[in-house]
Design an enzyme around this catalytic site. Structure first.
Site, short mmCIF file in Angstrom:
data_model
loop_
_atom_site.label_atom_id
_atom_site.label_comp_id
_atom_site.label_asym_id
_atom_site.label_seq_id
_atom_site.Cartn_x
_atom_site.Cartn_y
_atom_site.Cartn_z
N CYS A 117 -22.79 -19.98 52.38
CA CYS A 117 -23.66 -20.63 51.39
C CYS A 117 -23.95 -22.09 51.71
O CYS A 117 -24.90 -22.67 51.19
CB CYS A 117 -23.06 -20.51 50.00
SG CYS A 117 -22.87 -18.79 49.51
N HIS A 257 -26.60 -25.37 45.38
CA HIS A 257 -26.58 -23.96 45.75
C HIS A 257 -26.56 -23.13 44.47
O HIS A 257 -25.85 -23.46 43.51
CB HIS A 257 -25.33 -23.69 46.59
CG HIS A 257 -25.07 -22.24 46.84
ND1 HIS A 257 -26.03 -21.40 47.35
CD2 HIS A 257 -23.96 -21.48 46.63
CE1 HIS A 257 -25.51 -20.18 47.45
NE2 HIS A 257 -24.28 -20.19 47.02
N ASN A 287 -28.23 -15.30 44.05
CA ASN A 287 -27.61 -16.06 45.13
C ASN A 287 -28.08 -15.51 46.47
O ASN A 287 -27.68 -14.43 46.88
CB ASN A 287 -26.08 -15.94 44.98
CG ASN A 287 -25.32 -16.72 46.03
OD1 ASN A 287 -25.89 -17.21 47.01
ND2 ASN A 287 -24.01 -16.82 45.84
O1 UT7 Z 1 -22.05 -18.23 46.83
C1 UT7 Z 1 -20.88 -18.93 47.04
C2 UT7 Z 1 -19.66 -18.22 46.71
N1 UT7 Z 1 -19.67 -17.46 45.50
C3 UT7 Z 1 -19.61 -17.99 44.28
O2 UT7 Z 1 -19.68 -19.19 44.10
C4 UT7 Z 1 -19.36 -17.06 43.13
C5 UT7 Z 1 -18.19 -17.50 42.30
N2 UT7 Z 1 -17.77 -16.60 41.28
C6 UT7 Z 1 -18.53 -16.19 40.22
O3 UT7 Z 1 -19.69 -16.50 40.14
C7 UT7 Z 1 -17.87 -15.40 39.13
O4 UT7 Z 1 -16.49 -15.43 39.32
C8 UT7 Z 1 -18.36 -13.92 39.02
C9 UT7 Z 1 -19.79 -13.87 38.52
C10 UT7 Z 1 -18.21 -13.23 40.34
C11 UT7 Z 1 -17.48 -13.20 37.98
O5 UT7 Z 1 -17.57 -13.88 36.74
P1 UT7 Z 1 -16.25 -14.31 35.97
O6 UT7 Z 1 -16.70 -14.93 34.72
O7 UT7 Z 1 -15.41 -15.13 36.90
O8 UT7 Z 1 -15.59 -12.94 35.66
P2 UT7 Z 1 -14.11 -12.46 35.99
O9 UT7 Z 1 -13.98 -12.09 37.40
O10 UT7 Z 1 -13.14 -13.43 35.40
O11 UT7 Z 1 -14.04 -11.16 35.10
C12 UT7 Z 1 -14.05 -11.19 33.67
C13 UT7 Z 1 -14.18 -9.77 33.16
C14 UT7 Z 1 -13.26 -8.79 33.85
O12 UT7 Z 1 -12.84 -7.83 32.92
P3 UT7 Z 1 -11.38 -7.92 32.26
O13 UT7 Z 1 -10.41 -7.89 33.40
O14 UT7 Z 1 -11.38 -9.22 31.51
O15 UT7 Z 1 -11.35 -6.72 31.39
C15 UT7 Z 1 -14.17 -8.13 34.86
O16 UT7 Z 1 -13.76 -6.84 35.22
O17 UT7 Z 1 -15.52 -9.30 33.39
C16 UT7 Z 1 -15.47 -8.07 34.11
N3 UT7 Z 1 -16.65 -7.99 34.96
C17 UT7 Z 1 -17.80 -7.46 34.53
N4 UT7 Z 1 -18.18 -6.93 33.37
C18 UT7 Z 1 -19.45 -6.48 33.27
C19 UT7 Z 1 -16.79 -8.41 36.23
N5 UT7 Z 1 -18.02 -8.16 36.65
C20 UT7 Z 1 -18.68 -7.56 35.63
C21 UT7 Z 1 -19.98 -7.07 35.47
N6 UT7 Z 1 -20.32 -6.54 34.28
N7 UT7 Z 1 -20.89 -7.14 36.46
#
Ligand code: UT7
Length: 332
Positions: A117, A257, A287
């Site tokens: 990225c 980004h 992204n």
């Molecule tokens: O491009 C450069 C590198 N990448 C980035 O900068 C990306 C960085 N990370 C992120 O943008 C975020 O961490 C994500 C968008 C990938 C995930 O969002 P989050 O708010 O960090 O979610 P999380 O991983 O903490 O998950 C929260 C909950 C989980 O459920 P439980 O364990 O609380 O029951 C996940 O399983 O949300 C769930 N979850 C979803 N639910 C519905 C994860 N993905 C999804 C989804 N739809 N697509």
């Protein structure tokens, strides 16, 4: 008094493929909801490059052709082309070579930069050095990725974020104080564990097992990367402003980004940088890895004035991250 030679962006063009993948479409593919994606990431839709034989070079070719046409430049005048990508058409040769071939650039040396990225920032700084040194007069820097080629559309934590697209800029020498003034680029290879592709490289070449285990896709520990991205981008911007003796008020635009709207908001909060001066287009494209910053710059360019002060920033796989300070050189 004439100022020192800098590399300035004198041309810009972005390109995204026409096919749209909406949050509603993703609801049919994985266990997610339109609302979850929109509120957790800011993304509403992303573009997908479809069709047999269509690699990342297609994005680069559209963008480079756009610049050559608009700036009325013959391909023979380009003497260096750098392409930032992690989704090159092939393992080798570099996608930069393929782009040059397609657009008829024959007098240039060309190579790829793989900094995920942060790729566009890395490539922009490298390209700028060739211009500043006086050895190269017309340098094109491409940032493009076909992320759909390495995304697992059964993994709801990654498939909702990424999309395809990118752009390119032309760099030329200036002595009027505009152009790329300073860069603060970093890397920390220990971050590889949290964001990588498990197979397909020399460490684990492709095999039936790696395909069956779905190891040719992006592996990301989202939460960890999120926190590192906020910390990384805000600290490099802070350092860069201090070094340049600038305050937030001096900066006209922050171009981050586009990985997650909440990351962008956190960086803006930490720096006290008003969101009205932060460029956002994540809702349309998601992204696109090395593509996000040139896509943002391209969309913002008509609103920019010569002399505007810009900070570009990114964080990604590697880990790699950084910020670049530049003064806009194009009269609009
Ligand atoms: O491009 C450069 C590198 N990448 C980035 O900068 C990306 C960085 N990370 C992120 O943008 C975020 O961490 C994500 C968008 C990938 C995930 O969002 P989050 O708010 O960090 O979610 P999380 O991983 O903490 O998950 C929260 C909950 C989980 O459920 P439980 O364990 O609380 O029951 C996940 O399983 O949300 C769930 N979850 C979803 N639910 C519905 C994860 N993905 C999804 C989804 N739809 N697509």
């Amino acid at each position: 008094m004439e100022m020192k030679t800098t590399a300035a962006i004198t041309g810009i063009c972005g390109w995204v493929p026409p096919d749209i993948l909406t949050n509603k479409d993703l609801e049919k593919m994985v266990d997610t909801s339109e609302e979850w994606i929109r509120t957790r990431t800011g993304i509403k839709e992303r573009r997908i490059l479809k069709g047999e034989g269509q690699g990342t070079s297609v994005i680069g070719v559209h963008a480079v052709k756009g610049i050559l046409e608009k700036n009325k430049i013959d391909p023979s005048e380009i003497d260096l082309l750098i392409c930032a990508t992690i989704t090159g058409d092939m393992t080798f040769p570099d996608t930069a070579n393929l782009i040059c071939n397609e657009v008829g650039i024959k007098n240039a040396f060309a190579f790829d930069i793989n900094a995920a990225c942060s790729g566009f920032l890395y490539a922009l700084n490298v390209g700028a050095k060739f211009v500043e040194s006086g050895t190269h007069k017309k340098v094109i820097v491409v940032g493009a990725d076909k992320m759909s080629s390495i995304i697992d559309y059964t993994d709801r934590t990654t498939c909702i974020i990424f999309g395809d697209g990118g752009g390119a800029v032309l760099l030329e020498p200036k002595t009027d104080g505009t152009g790329i003034i300073d860069a603060n680029l970093k890397s920390d290879g220990a971050g590889w564990k949290h964001l990588h592709m498990k197979a397909g490289g020399s460490r684990k070449p492709p095999s039936i097992e790696t395909v069956q285990n779905r190891e040719h896709f992006v592996y990301q520990e989202g939460k960890y990367v999120f926190k590192a991205a906020v910390k990384g981008m805000s600290s490099v911007i802070h350092e860069l402003l201090q070094k340049q003796q600038l305050t937030i008020e001096d900066i006209n635009w922050l171009i981050p980004h586009q990985a997650n709207m909440r990351i962008i908001e956190s960086v803006s909060n930490l720096l006290d940088f008003p969101m009205e001066k932060v460029m956002i287009n994540i809702h349309k494209y998601g992204n696109t890895t090395a593509g996000t910053i040139p896509l943002c710059l391209w969309e913002l360019a008509p609103d920019l004035n010569k002399g505007d002060k810009l900070i570009l920033t990114a964080f990604g796989g590697g880990f790699t991250w950084g910020a670049i300070y530049l003064i806009w050189a194009i009269d609009s």
